[in-house]
Design an enzyme around this catalytic site. Structure first.
Site, PDB file in Angstrom:
ATOM      1  CG  ASN A  82       3.088   9.037  81.448  1.00 10.96           C
ATOM      2  OD1 ASN A  82       1.977   8.719  81.519  1.00 10.96           O
ATOM      3  ND2 ASN A  82       3.501   9.826  82.612  1.00 10.96           N
TER       4      ASN A  82
ATOM      5  CE1 TYR B 207      -4.816  15.030  78.501  1.00  8.41           C
ATOM      6  CE2 TYR B 207      -6.807  14.286  78.001  1.00  8.41           C
ATOM      7  CZ  TYR B 207      -5.591  14.040  78.424  1.00  8.41           C
ATOM      8  OH  TYR B 207      -5.158  12.959  78.723  1.00  8.41           O
TER       9      TYR B 207
ATOM     10  CE  LYS C 129      -2.980  12.930  76.159  1.00  5.96           C
ATOM     11  NZ  LYS C 129      -1.505  12.606  76.480  1.00  5.96           N
TER      12      LYS C 129
END
Ligand SMILES: NC(=O)c1ccc[n+]([C@@H]2O[C@H](COP(=O)([O-])OP(=O)(O)OC[C@H]3O[C@@H](n4cnc5c(N)ncnc54)[C@H](OP(=O)(O)O)[C@@H]3O)[C@@H](O)[C@H]2O)c1
Length: 247
Positions: free
Chosen positions: A87, A170, A174
């Site tokens: 996470n 980011y 991802k």
């Protein structure tokens, strides 16, 4: 039945904390991974105060010594791991402040490297260290917490809300995490371990300056669902709250 053991990285706050709460409420022992001992101990104590079997584990996903030490500690204390939720992540925007937005052309290589170090390499380091313990579980589950912003389908679709969030470090990290997820899923497809990416949706957390419309607990429910898939559940998919969707 023996209690399941679940490790959640970056579980001292936000979606990770709420995922730990949900898995704990489901009767599991939750290992609250955090890079800050003070914050991790506090989060584990808060969960324990609500009756959850929660223990702090020191993990900075960019400090592989802490990752290996955590795996050794889990082996000593529990002998195996049933669920790994990768996470922990950072937004790594160049502009200051949470949720700050920087154009790709103003983005430094350093911020891209930082995002990959945490959001991609960190996941690989933790997964590599924990896989021997997950292999000892009858039903190991790995959930990589991804994002709509890692979805090439959404990023390239002008009608998608993700299309206008052009956050290079980011988003690229991802997308890479999604590829990492598929790599492990394919290798492990013949065994009991399922490896999926899951997105919590746009939640109000420190990551985005609390701009998201969903409470973290709502996003965490998607992650906890992916972490508790039955034997007939999918592996190597991108899970949203509507179920598996295109990458
Ligand atoms: N919020 C959203 O709308 C949204 C949407 C899609 C996906 N996600 C994903 O959901 C996950 C959780 O994010 P969040 O929104 O809950 O953000 P958050 O509140 O900022 O939480 C991030 C967590 O990651 C930890 N972390 C960062 N770097 C770390 C490192 N090197 N080692 C260990 N822990 C580290 C943070 O620890 P510290 O407290 O020490 O900083 C914190 O516990 C992330 O993977 C994020 O990409 C979030």
């Amino acid at each position: 039945m023996t209690k399941k053991i679940a490790l959640i990285t970056g579980a001292n706050k936000g979606i990770g904390f709420e995922t730990a709460r949900l898995l704990g409420e489901a009767g599991m022992t939750v290992l609250v991974g955090a890079r800050s001992a003070a914050l991790g101990e506090r989060a584990a104590a808060a969960l324990a105060g609500d009756g959850i079997d929660a223990r702090f584990v020191h993990i900075d996903v960019t400090d592989h010594g802490t990752v290996d030490a955590a795996a050794a500690w889990i082996e000593k204390e529990h002998g195996r791991l049933d669920i790994l939720v990768n996470n922990a992540a950072i937004a790594a925007a160049d502009a200051s402040g949470p949720g700050a937005y920087t154009l790709p052309s103003d983005t430094s290589a350093a911020s891209v490297r930082a995002a990959f170090e945490t959001n991609v390499i960190g996941v690989v380091a933790v997964t590599a260290a924990m896989l021997p313990l997950l292999r000892r579980s009858p039903a190991g589950r790995i959930v990589n917490v991804s994002s709509e912003l890692g979805s090439l389908e959404r990023l390239s679709d002008p009608s998608s809300p993700a299309h206008r969030v052009n956050l290079l470090p980011y988003n690229a990290s991802k997308s890479a995490l999604n590829a990492v997820t598929l790599a492990y899923a394919k290798e492990l497809a013949d065994g009991p371990i399922k490896v999926n990416a899951a997105t919590p949706g746009h939640c109000a957390t420190d990551l985005n300056g609390h701009t998201g419309p969903r409470p973290a607990a709502v996003g965490a429910a998607v992650i906890a669902g992916a972490a508790t898939l039955g034997a007939d559940g999918p592996t190597g998919v991108f899970i949203t709250d509507a179920g598996p969707e295109p990458w």
